[in-house]
Design an enzyme around this catalytic site. Structure first.
Site, PDB file in Angstrom:
ATOM      1  N   GLU A 139      19.032 -55.926 -38.064  1.00  0.00           N
ATOM      2  CA  GLU A 139      17.744 -55.941 -37.376  1.00  0.00           C
ATOM      3  C   GLU A 139      17.131 -57.331 -37.213  1.00  0.00           C
ATOM      4  OE1 GLU A 139      15.792 -53.429 -35.961  1.00  0.00           O
ATOM      5  OE2 GLU A 139      17.596 -52.220 -36.119  1.00  0.00           O
ATOM      6  N   SER A 155      10.254   3.085 -55.434  1.00  0.00           N
ATOM      7  CA  SER A 155       9.926   3.594 -56.768  1.00  0.00           C
ATOM      8  C   SER A 155       9.589   2.497 -57.767  1.00  0.00           C
ATOM      9  CB  SER A 155      11.086   4.429 -57.303  1.00  0.00           C
ATOM     10  OG  SER A 155      11.209   5.619 -56.548  1.00  0.00           O
TER      11      SER A 155
END
Length: 757
Positions: A149, A415
């Site tokens: 960069e 249940s």
């Protein structure tokens, strides 16, 4: 006078100059203002004679003259250009705030969520990761970023004229914008202060801010700020977030090849993300490695080793079930500490080891049996006696679905809801030894069948709960009233709205796995309802405590004797009932649940240490292939609880209760001489007083299997005692029953019954 005239000398211009008197006045050619043509001609003749010899010198002087004039005008243009640039800088600079007011904006707060033993669960916040010092992160990361960069980062003053010129030439020759001349300092200035718009004003301001940054901060400080704030794609800001996102590790442990991949993302974070295009990310990382080699940052051997590393394929999203916990914590956090102005650390209650075990169990069972049984999702919640959530898995894979099925999905518990029915019955005066007639019953137009149509005649409540007999649960709901059942469930910890009707006995109202599991906790801790929580403490990075759960007192919601009776009954579910696959060395109790057509399968069980609930099903509600609570849920529960209790001293369940011998049963529950219970005097759905409750009418024996298909599956396909039809019909005559007698329309309608009237 004559002599004087005679003596006067008149000027004369005639004759050659030599003939003039030296004492007289004369004007020669040099004295003339405009020389005569003869003199000029005389002077030009020698020049003509010399023209052939001086031509080359004249041409050389002409070339230098052209270059000189070119240099002159370039210099003039440069001056005016400089003045114009200065004017533009002054103009746009004047629109900015005074430099004395400039300051580095605070980084978005990071929320670091750690497990009970200090391991990282997740980072949350805008950045997705904490800030890491330049000296802490892998040295390959800054080297890779500088190489690709801004290779002159440590030598320029914030703006790189050489790099800018090179970029301009490249873009002009290429005919399009392909390179940028921005330095890392300029990129940081843009990220900190400016918008990404490509305008002249923004570029001028970027340069001014870059110069200011270089003046105020060292190169290392600028590089550290850049690496901790720049976007790396896939929602990751900063190297720590990106490392966690793509490699599942800290930036401190990143390798050379991984550092090259991160540096390569900066050109186009979204497009080059390995979560989107692993091949493009790898190709870009190889360019970074080559740049590092050219700059002398790595050796040839390191280059070859890094080049040979396989491509990294990152998941499409954050992965790991601990992210379900992190999402829940983020929802609760604002109510506990308000606005977050800085980085904080959240100490959670979750045990990361247990969390991973739970996730592995859910995923393994779905991987092994999912296609065969049509199961695609599962959830698990585990809570200790203090209400601290120790593990929570919200689905098969967080990366593919962030919807939390543990805390957000409401499903019918089947249940698994029955313990609240039996608890309400016990609180109304029944005991585990109370008997009811298990037989086909009809409540209005509703017939709650047992699994497979099997009925067992006269049974105790303990047996009925262990075998999950639907008819008995429906009878008890009618006796105590649906409102009593709803009240008991809410008191224990159910938060969802429950329909107060008779069918609530079979768990038809929807709940979440988290709240259903939390409602079982009072059975495990002796009758107390603690606050269910995921957060133990919240502190700043400096150690200032912002919140502490404190472990406050929990109110008692159920009497100790009721807890003892419930634990005695639900122990039978694990030892001899529908959840035998869940049994292990510890004393344990619980209840299975399966909704109609096997759309949902549950098992919620507990020891004196942990209460754990497990759910399996499908997001679209499609039926599974005969999956019941005693199958996959019980297996997952068993695997998790065995691991969770390894090395922990065995503790008994709270409460004590001893079965009452048959000859001491209270009179209202003693069968009549012909084994036919008395006929209840109440109407269907009417709540009976505790002392006058009675089982259904006994009539002639009927076949063991009813003609209607079962509406609720809850025996989980396990062999029950005396399942043989012939034996069952001999030992336990099963009379069909119309519980409650004829319907009295003036008091109750069918809609009233179904609505809980």
């Amino acid at each position: 006078m004559a002599n004087r005239r005679d003596s006067r000398i008149e000027p004369s211009f005639e004759g050659p100059p030599q003939a003039r008197s030296s004492a007289g006045l004369s004007a020669n050619e040099e004295d003339r203002v405009v020389p005569s043509n003869r003199k000029a001609s005389a002077k030009r003749k020698p020049a003509k004679a010399k023209s052939s010899r001086g031509g080359r010198g004249r041409s050389r002087r002409g070339l230098f003259g052209v270059l000189g004039r070119l240099f002159y005008w370039c210099f003039v243009l440069a001056i005016w250009g400089g003045i114009a640039v200065a004017g533009i800088v002054v103009y746009y600079g004047a629109k900015m705030p005074a430099a004395t007011t400039w300051s580095i904006p605070d980084r978005a707060p990071n929320i670091k969520i750690v497990s009970a033993d200090g391991q990282l669960l997740a980072n949350r916040g805008m950045s997705g990761g904490e800030a890491v010092g330049l000296h802490e992160m892998s040295p390959y990361i800054p080297e890779a970023v500088i190489a690709i960069e801004d290779r002159r980062f440590y030598s320029h003053f914030g703006v790189d004229p050489i790099g800018l010129s090179r970029a301009m030439v490249t873009n002009l020759l290429g005919g399009h914008f392909s390179q940028g001349g921005s330095t890392l300092t300029q990129q940081l200035a843009k990220n900190l202060f400016l918008t990404p718009d490509r305008t002249l004003e923004r570029k001028v301001q970027e340069v001014l801010l870059a110069l200011w940054l270089e003046h105020k901060h060292t190169k290392d400080q600028i590089l550290e700020m850049y690496l901790n704030r720049v976007y790396f794609g896939s929602g990751a800001y900063g190297v720590e977030a990106a490392s966690r996102r793509y490699f599942g590790k800290s930036a401190r442990d990143v390798t050379l090849s991984e550092a090259a991949l991160l540096a390569g993302l900066l050109k186009a974070p979204s497009r080059l993300s390995p979560a989107r295009d692993p091949k493009a990310a790898e190709e870009r990382s190889q360019l970074v490695l080559a740049a590092m080699r050219d700059e002398g940052k790595i050796s040839e051997k390191e280059l070859k080793t890094a080049m040979s590393a396989p491509a990294t394929r990152a998941p499409s999203y954050w992965t790991g079930s601990e992210n379900y916990v992190a999402d829940t914590i983020m929802e609760e956090l604002p109510d506990l500490i308000g606005d977050m102005r800085g980085d904080i650390i959240v100490d959670s209650t979750v045990d990361l080891t247990l969390q991973k075990l739970a996730e592995q169990s859910i995923r393994r069972l779905i991987d092994d049996s999912g296609k065969k049984l049509n199961v695609t999702q599962g959830a698990l919640v585990s809570i200790d006696d203090s209400g601290a959530v120790r593990a929570m898995v919200g689905g098969y894979d967080y990366a593919t679905s962030q919807f939390d099925r543990a805390s957000e999905a409401r499903r019918q518990p089947g249940s698994a809801f029955k313990p609240f029915v039996y608890m309400a019955a016990l609180e109304a005066g029944r005991t585990p030894d109370s008997t009811r007639n298990d037989a086909p019953i009809k409540i209005g137009n509703w017939t709650p069948d047992n699994y497979g149509g099997k009925y067992f005649g006269k049974v105790t409540l303990a047996t009925a709960l262990a075998k999950s007999l639907n008819s008995v649960a429906a009878q008890l709901t009618m006796e105590v009233g649906p409102n009593a059942v709803v009240e008991a469930a809410h008191r224990m910890g159910i938060q969802s709205e429950l329909q107060s009707n008779t069918s609530i006995a079979l768990g038809t109202s929807e709940v979440t796995p988290l709240e259903l599991t939390s409602a079982y906790v009072p059975f495990a801790n002796g009758g107390y309802k603690p606050d269910i929580h995921f957060i133990r403490r919240v502190t700043t990075v400096d150690g200032k405590v912002l919140y502490d759960s404190g472990g406050g007192s929990a109110p008692r919601v159920v009497k100790p004797e009721i807890v003892g009776m419930m634990n005695s009954m639900m122990t039978g579910t694990v030892e001899t009932g529908t959840a035998r696959k869940a049994a292990f060395a510890w004393p344990a109790a619980g209840k299975t649940g399966t909704s109609q057509n096997s759309r949902d399968a549950w098992f919620v069980g507990y020891t004196a240490n942990l209460t754990t609930g497990v759910w399996f099903g499908n997001d679209d509600g499609s039926p599974m292939k005969k999956v019941t609570g005693g199958a996959l849920p019980a297996q997952a529960w068993h695997e998790f609880m065995v691991a969770a209790h390894e090395g922990v001293p065995v503790r008994p369940l709270p409460g004590t209760w001893k079965s009452t011998p048959a000859d001491t049963i209270v009179p209202d529950e003693i069968p009549s001489a012909n084994n036919t219970p008395p006929v209840p005097s109440m109407s269907v759905g009417q709540q009976a007083p505790a002392a006058q409750a009675a089982p259904p009418v006994a009539q002639a024996p009927a076949p063991v299997r009813a003609a209607r298909p079962a509406q609720t599956v809850d025996a989980d396909g396990l062999a029950m005692p005396e399942d043989d039809a012939a034996t069952a019909s001999i030992k336990h005559p099963v009379p069909p029953g119309n519980v409650g007698g004829p319907l009295k329309k003036k008091q109750t309608s069918i809609l009233d019954i179904l609505g809980g009237g």
